[in-house]
Scaffold this active site. Structure first.
Site, PDB file in Angstrom:
ATOM      1  N   LYS A   1       0.833  -1.214   0.000  1.00 48.95           N
ATOM      2  CA  LYS A   1       0.000   0.000   0.000  1.00 48.95           C
ATOM      3  C   LYS A   1       0.861   1.255   0.000  1.00 48.95           C
ATOM      4  O   LYS A   1       0.526   2.245  -0.650  1.00 48.95           O
ATOM      5  CB  LYS A   1      -0.944   0.006   1.205  1.00 48.95           C
ATOM      6  CG  LYS A   1      -2.082  -1.007   1.077  1.00 48.95           C
ATOM      7  CD  LYS A   1      -3.234  -0.698   2.027  1.00 48.95           C
ATOM      8  CE  LYS A   1      -4.381  -1.681   1.842  1.00 48.95           C
ATOM      9  NZ  LYS A   1      -5.492  -1.462   2.775  1.00 48.95           N
TER      10      LYS A   1
ATOM     11  N   LYS B   1      -7.437  -9.865  -8.339  1.00 45.81           N
ATOM     12  CA  LYS B   1      -8.468 -10.098  -7.340  1.00 45.81           C
ATOM     13  C   LYS B   1      -9.586  -9.054  -7.449  1.00 45.81           C
ATOM     14  O   LYS B   1      -9.307  -7.871  -7.626  1.00 45.81           O
ATOM     15  CB  LYS B   1      -7.790  -9.984  -5.958  1.00 45.81           C
ATOM     16  CG  LYS B   1      -8.649 -10.366  -4.779  1.00 45.81           C
ATOM     17  CD  LYS B   1      -7.917 -10.094  -3.459  1.00 45.81           C
ATOM     18  CE  LYS B   1      -8.326  -8.755  -2.897  1.00 45.81           C
ATOM     19  NZ  LYS B   1      -8.896  -8.670  -1.601  1.00 45.81           N
TER      20      LYS B   1
ATOM     21  N   LYS C   1     -13.112  -4.096  -3.583  1.00 47.80           N
ATOM     22  CA  LYS C   1     -14.024  -2.964  -3.392  1.00 47.80           C
ATOM     23  C   LYS C   1     -13.441  -1.684  -3.956  1.00 47.80           C
ATOM     24  O   LYS C   1     -14.151  -0.835  -4.442  1.00 47.80           O
ATOM     25  CB  LYS C   1     -14.239  -2.714  -1.883  1.00 47.80           C
ATOM     26  CG  LYS C   1     -15.175  -3.664  -1.193  1.00 47.80           C
ATOM     27  CD  LYS C   1     -15.526  -3.093   0.186  1.00 47.80           C
ATOM     28  CE  LYS C   1     -15.069  -3.990   1.319  1.00 47.80           C
ATOM     29  NZ  LYS C   1     -13.742  -3.760   1.833  1.00 47.80           N
TER      30      LYS C   1
HETATM   31  P1  ATP Z   1     -10.300  -3.148  -0.319  1.00 49.11           P
HETATM   32  O1  ATP Z   1     -10.314  -2.982  -1.818  1.00 49.11           O
HETATM   33  O2  ATP Z   1     -10.874  -1.964   0.404  1.00 49.11           O
HETATM   34  O3  ATP Z   1      -9.024  -3.657   0.244  1.00 49.11           O
HETATM   35  P2  ATP Z   1     -11.527  -5.743  -0.520  1.00 49.11           P
HETATM   36  O4  ATP Z   1     -12.783  -5.834  -1.308  1.00 49.11           O
HETATM   37  O5  ATP Z   1     -10.273  -6.224  -1.175  1.00 49.11           O
HETATM   38  O6  ATP Z   1     -11.377  -4.264  -0.010  1.00 49.11           O
HETATM   39  P3  ATP Z   1     -11.262  -6.379   2.294  1.00 49.11           P
HETATM   40  O7  ATP Z   1     -12.094  -5.387   3.038  1.00 49.11           O
HETATM   41  O8  ATP Z   1      -9.796  -6.214   2.282  1.00 49.11           O
HETATM   42  O9  ATP Z   1     -11.813  -6.521   0.799  1.00 49.11           O
HETATM   43  O10 ATP Z   1     -11.571  -7.832   2.798  1.00 49.11           O
HETATM   44  C1  ATP Z   1     -12.744  -8.225   3.433  1.00 49.11           C
HETATM   45  C2  ATP Z   1     -12.849  -9.735   3.358  1.00 49.11           C
HETATM   46  O11 ATP Z   1     -13.250 -10.142   2.050  1.00 49.11           O
HETATM   47  C3  ATP Z   1     -11.545 -10.465   3.637  1.00 49.11           C
HETATM   48  O12 ATP Z   1     -11.813 -11.590   4.436  1.00 49.11           O
HETATM   49  C4  ATP Z   1     -11.052 -10.862   2.266  1.00 49.11           C
HETATM   50  O13 ATP Z   1     -10.244 -12.020   2.299  1.00 49.11           O
HETATM   51  C5  ATP Z   1     -12.356 -11.098   1.519  1.00 49.11           C
HETATM   52  N1  ATP Z   1     -12.183 -10.819   0.096  1.00 49.11           N
HETATM   53  C6  ATP Z   1     -12.024  -9.614  -0.467  1.00 49.11           C
HETATM   54  N2  ATP Z   1     -11.936  -9.703  -1.812  1.00 49.11           N
HETATM   55  C7  ATP Z   1     -12.027 -11.022  -2.103  1.00 49.11           C
HETATM   56  C8  ATP Z   1     -11.980 -11.778  -3.319  1.00 49.11           C
HETATM   57  N3  ATP Z   1     -11.836 -11.180  -4.479  1.00 49.11           N
HETATM   58  N4  ATP Z   1     -12.116 -13.105  -3.248  1.00 49.11           N
HETATM   59  C9  ATP Z   1     -12.269 -13.721  -2.062  1.00 49.11           C
HETATM   60  N5  ATP Z   1     -12.313 -13.077  -0.879  1.00 49.11           N
HETATM   61  C10 ATP Z   1     -12.186 -11.744  -0.886  1.00 49.11           C
END
Ligand code: ATP
Ligand code: LTN
Length: 335
Positions: A115, A198, A201
């Site tokens: 990050k 991946k 959000k």
């Molecule tokens: P950000 O983009 O804000 O980092 P994110 O969508 O990647 O958000 P997080 O808030 O970091 O998600 O993660 C919340 C939960 O969702 C975690 O347990 C993470 O492992 C799961 N998660 C997030 N994206 C995925 C994905 N693409 N596939 C499977 N699990 C996911």
């Protein structure tokens, strides 16, 4: 007192809606785990502040994230579902843990390195650097045994274990040393437009992101425009066919059918059939959840009451633990 193992997990309120990866990779599994564990689920708004946030949006996103937890089946009577900033013991314990965490060990956290590299280390905040220590506080305040997280968070749980052991040996037995529970690797969901990265959000473009709160028409359209490949075979092969494999993973999660069974059932059919089936399955599950989340958000006062009650339940556990820690490190009690 419950005899079930204590479980703690959380998600950042970093968007208006959760995406399909959050649902499959976290919520779906949390929902199952809440029956066999004494579960605590947190909306980690203080963690979200480690990167710049719009204040008005953050407050709204916090409510929306909580509403989606409930809509997806997290039961705020059975489990504890609360907002991190409602329980000040979290940053209070984090401060104490900051003082026994090495600068070197925090510097080795790959999430921080990734990050910080995006903005340049100089503009990364001290909060971003201390992110894993706040996460350790979340976990350790509740005598947590199990921490279900994605693979990317495993290093943070390892740090939590190191810090807990260090505290215990310096100041006497205080913390339960937690175990990471790495959620199903098959549950990793990729961006529909860019199926080797991946789904997230905070993706730069949302064209390949499926949101829980989107209207069904939009969701179906996005799934039908998912990137696939030039041949016609519906087969799971992450290397050669990332787009098709991703659709099969999503369909398997939403229908409960295994990927090999799905491959067999699509023999001789085309990508269009696969996409339509995935779109129907996702919409059938998300539509009632979306309706429930919107209903909860329609009555923010009631939602806030639920969150308030749950914060009290969390504080009843975290408060005494923080007092014990303050005593152990030698902070004078206020009379
Ligand atoms: P950000 O983009 O804000 O980092 P994110 O969508 O990647 O958000 P997080 O808030 O970091 O998600 O993660 C919340 C939960 O969702 C975690 O347990 C993470 O492992 C799961 N998660 C997030 N994206 C995925 C994905 N693409 N596939 C499977 N699990 C996911
Ligand atoms: N860093 C985690 C969210 C998180 C968490 C926690 C998970 C904050 N505190 C405590 C488990 C336990 C993430 O980004 N998924």
């Amino acid at each position: 007192m419950s005899t079930k193992p204590r479980l703690f997990s959380g998600m950042q309120p970093s968007a208006d809606s959760l995406q399909i990866g959050n649902y499959i990779g976290a919520l779906l599994q949390w929902r199952e785990m809440q029956t066999t564990n004494d579960a605590i689920f947190c909306v980690v708004d203080l963690h979200a502040l480690t990167v710049p946030q719009d204040p008005k949006l953050l407050a709204e996103q916090t409510r929306k994230t909580a509403a989606q937890y409930i809509a997806a089946g997290i039961d705020p009577e059975k489990s504890i579902l609360f907002v991190q900033s409602h329980v000040p013991a979290h940053p209070q314990l984090a401060w104490i843990l900051n003082t026994i965490t090495g600068f070197g060990e925090a510097s080795r956290m790959t999430q921080f390195k990734d990050k910080a590299a995006k903005t340049g280390t100089d503009s990364a905040s001290v909060g971003l650097f201390a992110y894993p220590v706040l996460m350790a506080a979340d976990i350790l305040l509740y005598d947590t045994v199990a921490v279900p997280v994605g693979d990317d968070q495993k290093q943070h749980v390892e740090l939590t274990r190191d810090v807990a052991n260090r505290f215990n040996s310096r100041f006497g037995d205080t913390f339960v040393v937690p175990e990471p529970v790495i959620m199903k690797a098959t549950a990793r969901i990729y961006d529909l437009q860019n199926p080797t990265s991946k789904m997230s959000k905070s993706a730069a473009s949302d064209a390949g992101v499926v949101w829980m709160l989107d209207d069904p028409g939009k969701t179906a359209k996005k799934i039908k425009s998912a990137v696939t490949d030039d041949d016609r075979e519906i087969r799971f092969d992450r290397g050669a066919k990332p787009g098709v494999s991703n659709l099969l993973t999503i369909l398997s999660a939403f229908t409960g059918e295994s990927v090999p069974a799905l491959e067999a059932s699509f023999a001789g059919k085309g990508y269009g059939d696969l996409k339509t089936t995935v779109a129907d399955a996702v919409v059938a599950t998300f539509d009632p959840m979306r309706a429930r989340a919107l209903e909860l958000l329609d009555d923010p006062a009631e939602l806030d009451r639920i969150l308030g009650r749950n914060a009290e339940r969390a504080l009843a556990i975290a408060g005494p633990k923080l007092e014990l820690v303050y005593d152990r490190v030698g902070l004078l009690r206020r009379s």
